[in-house]
Design a protein around this motif. Structure first.
Motif, PDB file in Angstrom:
ATOM      1  N   LEU A   3      -0.823  13.009   2.718  1.00  0.00           N
ATOM      2  CA  LEU A   3      -0.339  11.833   2.009  1.00  0.00           C
ATOM      3  C   LEU A   3       1.173  11.995   1.866  1.00  0.00           C
ATOM      4  CD1 LEU A   3      -0.830   9.263   0.206  1.00  0.00           C
ATOM      5  CD2 LEU A   3      -1.000  10.833  -1.704  1.00  0.00           C
ATOM      6  N   LYS A   4       1.900  11.026   2.389  1.00  0.00           N
ATOM      7  CA  LYS A   4       3.362  11.138   2.382  1.00  0.00           C
ATOM      8  C   LYS A   4       3.932   9.866   1.758  1.00  0.00           C
ATOM      9  CE  LYS A   4       6.860  12.671   5.758  1.00  0.00           C
ATOM     10  NZ  LYS A   4       7.981  12.273   5.027  1.00  0.00           N
ATOM     11  N   VAL A   5       4.678  10.033   0.706  1.00  0.00           N
ATOM     12  CA  VAL A   5       5.296   8.894   0.035  1.00  0.00           C
ATOM     13  C   VAL A   5       6.804   9.014   0.204  1.00  0.00           C
ATOM     14  CG1 VAL A   5       5.717   7.838  -2.203  1.00  0.00           C
ATOM     15  CG2 VAL A   5       3.426   8.635  -1.617  1.00  0.00           C
ATOM     16  N   THR A   6       7.418   7.969   0.747  1.00  0.00           N
ATOM     17  CA  THR A   6       8.844   8.016   1.045  1.00  0.00           C
ATOM     18  C   THR A   6       9.576   6.903   0.331  1.00  0.00           C
ATOM     19  OG1 THR A   6       8.058   8.565   3.259  1.00  0.00           O
ATOM     20  CG2 THR A   6      10.429   8.378   2.978  1.00  0.00           C
ATOM     21  N   LEU A  15       8.965  -6.277 -13.358  1.00  0.00           N
ATOM     22  CA  LEU A  15      10.078  -5.444 -13.824  1.00  0.00           C
ATOM     23  C   LEU A  15      10.093  -4.130 -13.039  1.00  0.00           C
ATOM     24  CD1 LEU A  15      12.167  -5.568 -16.227  1.00  0.00           C
ATOM     25  CD2 LEU A  15      10.622  -4.003 -17.395  1.00  0.00           C
ATOM     26  N   PRO A  16      11.156  -3.838 -12.309  1.00  0.00           N
ATOM     27  CA  PRO A  16      11.186  -2.583 -11.550  1.00  0.00           C
ATOM     28  C   PRO A  16      11.130  -1.388 -12.486  1.00  0.00           C
ATOM     29  CG  PRO A  16      12.970  -4.052 -10.895  1.00  0.00           C
ATOM     30  CD  PRO A  16      12.381  -4.627 -12.132  1.00  0.00           C
ATOM     31  N   LEU A  17      10.247  -0.427 -12.170  1.00  0.00           N
ATOM     32  CA  LEU A  17      10.095   0.746 -13.028  1.00  0.00           C
ATOM     33  C   LEU A  17      10.625   2.004 -12.354  1.00  0.00           C
ATOM     34  CD1 LEU A  17       6.527   0.394 -14.563  1.00  0.00           C
ATOM     35  CD2 LEU A  17       8.696   0.276 -15.764  1.00  0.00           C
ATOM     36  N   LEU A  18      10.276   2.181 -11.095  1.00  0.00           N
ATOM     37  CA  LEU A  18      10.601   3.413 -10.391  1.00  0.00           C
ATOM     38  C   LEU A  18      11.272   3.080  -9.076  1.00  0.00           C
ATOM     39  CD1 LEU A  18       7.214   5.290 -10.808  1.00  0.00           C
ATOM     40  CD2 LEU A  18       9.359   5.967 -11.849  1.00  0.00           C
ATOM     41  N   GLU A  19      12.142   3.960  -8.639  1.00  0.00           N
ATOM     42  CA  GLU A  19      12.672   3.811  -7.286  1.00  0.00           C
ATOM     43  C   GLU A  19      13.015   5.181  -6.733  1.00  0.00           C
ATOM     44  OE1 GLU A  19      15.919   1.135  -7.856  1.00  0.00           O
ATOM     45  OE2 GLU A  19      17.298   2.712  -8.450  1.00  0.00           O
ATOM     46  N   GLY A  20      12.941   5.279  -5.412  1.00  0.00           N
ATOM     47  CA  GLY A  20      13.333   6.507  -4.737  1.00  0.00           C
ATOM     48  C   GLY A  20      12.376   7.668  -4.899  1.00  0.00           C
ATOM     49  N   VAL A  21      11.110   7.393  -5.211  1.00  0.00           N
ATOM     50  CA  VAL A  21      10.142   8.485  -5.371  1.00  0.00           C
ATOM     51  C   VAL A  21       9.665   8.935  -3.998  1.00  0.00           C
ATOM     52  CG1 VAL A  21       7.941   9.168  -6.371  1.00  0.00           C
ATOM     53  CG2 VAL A  21       9.391   7.520  -7.568  1.00  0.00           C
ATOM     54  N   SER A  22       9.815  10.223  -3.713  1.00  0.00           N
ATOM     55  CA  SER A  22       9.349  10.761  -2.437  1.00  0.00           C
ATOM     56  C   SER A  22       8.607  12.059  -2.687  1.00  0.00           C
ATOM     57  CB  SER A  22      10.523  11.056  -1.497  1.00  0.00           C
ATOM     58  OG  SER A  22      11.224   9.877  -1.206  1.00  0.00           O
ATOM     59  N   PHE A  23       7.491  12.233  -2.037  1.00  0.00           N
ATOM     60  CA  PHE A  23       6.803  13.525  -2.062  1.00  0.00           C
ATOM     61  C   PHE A  23       5.780  13.536  -0.937  1.00  0.00           C
ATOM     62  CE2 PHE A  23       4.445  10.782  -4.988  1.00  0.00           C
ATOM     63  CZ  PHE A  23       3.158  10.915  -4.507  1.00  0.00           C
ATOM     64  N   ALA A  24       5.278  14.696  -0.639  1.00  0.00           N
ATOM     65  CA  ALA A  24       4.241  14.817   0.387  1.00  0.00           C
ATOM     66  C   ALA A  24       3.172  15.766  -0.110  1.00  0.00           C
ATOM     67  CB  ALA A  24       4.841  15.341   1.681  1.00  0.00           C
ATOM     68  N   LEU A  25       1.949  15.451   0.239  1.00  0.00           N
ATOM     69  CA  LEU A  25       0.814  16.297  -0.124  1.00  0.00           C
ATOM     70  C   LEU A  25       0.104  16.690   1.156  1.00  0.00           C
ATOM     71  CD1 LEU A  25      -1.124  14.715  -3.126  1.00  0.00           C
ATOM     72  CD2 LEU A  25      -0.063  16.938  -3.049  1.00  0.00           C
ATOM     73  N   ARG A  46      -1.282   3.219  -9.020  1.00  0.00           N
ATOM     74  CA  ARG A  46      -1.936   1.987  -8.551  1.00  0.00           C
ATOM     75  C   ARG A  46      -1.339   1.528  -7.232  1.00  0.00           C
ATOM     76  NH1 ARG A  46      -5.161  -0.873 -12.134  1.00  0.00           N
ATOM     77  NH2 ARG A  46      -4.739  -2.830 -11.087  1.00  0.00           N
ATOM     78  N   THR A  47      -0.024   1.724  -7.091  1.00  0.00           N
ATOM     79  CA  THR A  47       0.614   1.343  -5.829  1.00  0.00           C
ATOM     80  C   THR A  47       0.111   2.218  -4.690  1.00  0.00           C
ATOM     81  OG1 THR A  47       2.559   0.784  -7.142  1.00  0.00           O
ATOM     82  CG2 THR A  47       2.850   0.894  -4.763  1.00  0.00           C
ATOM     83  N   ILE A  48       0.016   3.523  -4.961  1.00  0.00           N
ATOM     84  CA  ILE A  48      -0.437   4.437  -3.913  1.00  0.00           C
ATOM     85  C   ILE A  48      -1.900   4.168  -3.571  1.00  0.00           C
ATOM     86  CG2 ILE A  48      -0.923   6.872  -3.443  1.00  0.00           C
ATOM     87  CD1 ILE A  48       1.669   7.420  -5.139  1.00  0.00           C
ATOM     88  N   ALA A  49      -2.690   3.798  -4.594  1.00  0.00           N
ATOM     89  CA  ALA A  49      -4.107   3.501  -4.336  1.00  0.00           C
ATOM     90  C   ALA A  49      -4.290   2.174  -3.611  1.00  0.00           C
ATOM     91  CB  ALA A  49      -4.877   3.488  -5.654  1.00  0.00           C
ATOM     92  N   GLY A  50      -3.225   1.385  -3.501  1.00  0.00           N
ATOM     93  CA  GLY A  50      -3.318   0.134  -2.750  1.00  0.00           C
ATOM     94  C   GLY A  50      -3.691  -1.060  -3.593  1.00  0.00           C
ATOM     95  N   GLN A  52      -1.624  -2.576  -5.661  1.00  0.00           N
ATOM     96  CA  GLN A  52      -0.487  -3.493  -5.701  1.00  0.00           C
ATOM     97  C   GLN A  52       0.522  -3.078  -4.637  1.00  0.00           C
ATOM     98  OE1 GLN A  52       0.629  -2.603  -9.915  1.00  0.00           O
ATOM     99  NE2 GLN A  52       2.618  -2.181  -9.011  1.00  0.00           N
ATOM    100  N   PRO A  53       1.285  -4.038  -4.136  1.00  0.00           N
ATOM    101  CA  PRO A  53       2.233  -3.699  -3.073  1.00  0.00           C
ATOM    102  C   PRO A  53       3.452  -2.963  -3.620  1.00  0.00           C
ATOM    103  CG  PRO A  53       2.389  -6.023  -3.617  1.00  0.00           C
ATOM    104  CD  PRO A  53       1.311  -5.462  -4.481  1.00  0.00           C
ATOM    105  N   ALA A  54       4.018  -2.108  -2.789  1.00  0.00           N
ATOM    106  CA  ALA A  54       5.246  -1.416  -3.186  1.00  0.00           C
ATOM    107  C   ALA A  54       6.424  -2.370  -3.006  1.00  0.00           C
ATOM    108  CB  ALA A  54       5.439  -0.183  -2.322  1.00  0.00           C
ATOM    109  N   MET A  55       7.433  -2.238  -3.879  1.00  0.00           N
ATOM    110  CA  MET A  55       8.640  -3.060  -3.714  1.00  0.00           C
ATOM    111  C   MET A  55       9.436  -2.595  -2.511  1.00  0.00           C
ATOM    112  SD  MET A  55      10.084  -3.409  -7.542  1.00  0.00           S
ATOM    113  CE  MET A  55      11.632  -4.166  -7.053  1.00  0.00           C
ATOM    114  N   ALA A  56       9.464  -1.283  -2.329  1.00  0.00           N
ATOM    115  CA  ALA A  56      10.191  -0.713  -1.199  1.00  0.00           C
ATOM    116  C   ALA A  56       9.583   0.648  -0.922  1.00  0.00           C
ATOM    117  CB  ALA A  56      11.679  -0.570  -1.531  1.00  0.00           C
ATOM    118  N   GLY A  57       9.909   1.200   0.232  1.00  0.00           N
ATOM    119  CA  GLY A  57       9.410   2.522   0.560  1.00  0.00           C
ATOM    120  C   GLY A  57       8.095   2.483   1.294  1.00  0.00           C
ATOM    121  N   GLN A  58       7.628   3.657   1.661  1.00  0.00           N
ATOM    122  CA  GLN A  58       6.441   3.753   2.505  1.00  0.00           C
ATOM    123  C   GLN A  58       5.432   4.702   1.910  1.00  0.00           C
ATOM    124  OE1 GLN A  58       7.411   4.589   6.634  1.00  0.00           O
ATOM    125  NE2 GLN A  58       6.411   2.611   6.996  1.00  0.00           N
ATOM    126  N   ILE A  59       4.166   4.360   2.067  1.00  0.00           N
ATOM    127  CA  ILE A  59       3.078   5.257   1.689  1.00  0.00           C
ATOM    128  C   ILE A  59       2.271   5.502   2.950  1.00  0.00           C
ATOM    129  CG2 ILE A  59       1.034   5.545   0.258  1.00  0.00           C
ATOM    130  CD1 ILE A  59       2.423   3.281  -1.527  1.00  0.00           C
TER     131      ILE A  59
END
Lengths: 206, 218
Positions: A3-6, A15-25, A46-50, A52-59
């Motif tokens: 699982l790679k989140v970029t 309301l934007p809460l988070l940005e720039g979160v990156s990690f890999a499992l 919830r975004t990673i589980a699908g 809701q859509p992410a505002m930006a970035g990749q899962i």
């Protein structure tokens, strides 16, 4: 499989809460998301589980690998423990709920209706549901809320067994999970900067 | 999918599941109307098709808000949305479960209630047929309404307001089939239109409902 989140950015209620979160499992790893209330732990999960859509970035994760467990356990009050678990096993196309019943110490409660369980017992049933999904990536939101010390240890053992079998776990919490080997990611520094009010949407109409 | 149908049926029949709510309403309506209108058989026979169809429609409406609200509150809807079943399928199965627990019982008791309302003899077959054809549309359209209002607390009123206009064509053609049947006239046209509405609703609305639920879960 991993699982790679970029560079993930997510919002709640517009309301934007988070940005720039990156990690890999990678298989066998657990990651704990921490941060103060309202910092966006649940939204990120919830975004990673699908849901809701992410505002930006990749899962990046292979399809159909994530099992999500939110704040609510998704139990039906009038169904028994066995009926609840059997239903989810059928939905995920797995069979055999015995292992989950034994591991989460629910054997004696198997025939009891979910409405007659205590909060901690409900939580254990909710976590047993994860075991019957047969999915490698567990995305858990506050998994140990209302569990007693013995059950937290039980849960930690189950997660360890899952990791040892090549699974992954992504958990949000602000209390101790009893998993010292898990990596910790503090979401505090990833707080989204509030948009500049002068460049607002209203400008376009003025 | 079958597991979801079995679960929903089981929940409906267990305590507090809401099975019988619509049925009881339908029964009460059919008992009270003759008392209110008076025992004159010709008047009753004239209004019976309309009363029976309006009753079935309102009885359906009563249990609509339970379709998704309960699953939303206890978190099951989130879990179903992340489960390996298509949401369109979940929505269709939920509509089917609603029809089996609400629509079918209404169809089955309707001849008995027709008797209470002095429905003319030739109309009974048409009553059964039109309800059998029409009630699936009521469940599917209602499921769409329930999907639209899923995140709202006490969304029942809004749900009724949204769904009632969509129910009107089904009601008009359904009642028309029965009243034409009672007079011994040809029923082909309203029956075909009724079946067409049901077929269209069953084919298209689950996609809309699933889409709306995805938006409401965000």
């Amino acid at each position: 499989m991993s699982l790679k989140v970029t560079d993930l950015a997510c919002a709640r209620g517009g309301l934007p809460l988070l940005e720039g979160v990156s990690f890999a499992l990678v298989p066998g790893q657990a990651l704990v998301l921490r941060g103060p209330n309202g910092c966006g732990k649940t939204t990120a999960l919830r975004t990673i589980a699908g849901l809701q859509p992410a505002m930006a970035g990749q899962i990046d994760s292979p399809p159909d690998t994530i099992a999500y467990a939110g704040h609510a356990d998704g139990l039906k009050a009038t169904l028994s423990v066995t009926e609840n678990l059997t239903f989810w096993a059928a939905i995920y196309g797995t069979n055999g709920i015995d292992h989950a019943l034994d591991r989460m110490n629910l054997r004696q409660l198997a025939d009891r209706a979910a409405q007659n369980l205590s909060a901690g017992q409900k939580r254990r049933l909710g976590l047993a549901r994860l075991m019957v999904t047969g999915r490698p990536v567990w995305v858990l939101d506050e998994p140990t809320v209302s569990l007693d010390a013995a059950s937290v240890a039980l849960f930690a053992d189950v997660v360890r067994a899952h990791l040892a079998a090549g699974g992954m776990a992504l958990m949000a919490t602000h209390i101790e999970l009893g998993l010292p080997e898990a990596r910790v990611l503090d979401l505090g520094p990833y707080k989204a900067r509030l948009p500049d009010p002068s460049s607002g949407f209203d400008e376009a109409f003025l | 999918m079958i597991a979801l149908l079995i679960r929903d049926m089981r929940l409906a029949f267990r305590a507090g599941g809401g099975f019988g709510l619509g049925l009881a309403f339908f029964l009460i309506l059919a008992v009270l109307v003759p008392l209110g209108v008076g025992p004159d058989r010709t008047t009753l026979a004239l209004i019976a098709p309309g009363i029976l169809w309006v009753g079935a429609l309102l009885a359906c409406l009563l249990s609509l808000d339970r379709i998704f609200a309960l699953d939303y509150e206890d978190g099951s809807l989130d879990l179903l949305a992340t489960a390996p079943v298509p949401l369109e399928g979940v929505v269709s199965i939920k509509a089917l479960a609603h029809w089996l627990t609400t629509g079918v019982p209404l169809v089955l008791v309707s001849p008995v209630l027709g008797l209470l309302l002095s429905l003319p003899v030739p109309a009974y077959g048409w009553l059964l047929l039109s309800l059998m054809l029409g009630t699936p549309a009521l469940s599917v359209i209602g499921t769409f309404g329930a999907a639209l209002t899923v995140g709202l607390k006490r969304g029942g009123l809004l749900l009724s307001l949204l769904v009632l206009p969509l129910y009107i064509p089904t009601l008009v053609f359904g009642a028309e089939v029965v009243s034409r049947g009672a007079q011994g006239l040809a029923v082909g046209t309203p029956l075909a239109l009724l079946a067409g509405i049901t077929a269209g609703a069953v084919a298209l609305l689950p996609f809309a409902s699933a889409y709306v639920i995805r938006i409401n879960l965000r």
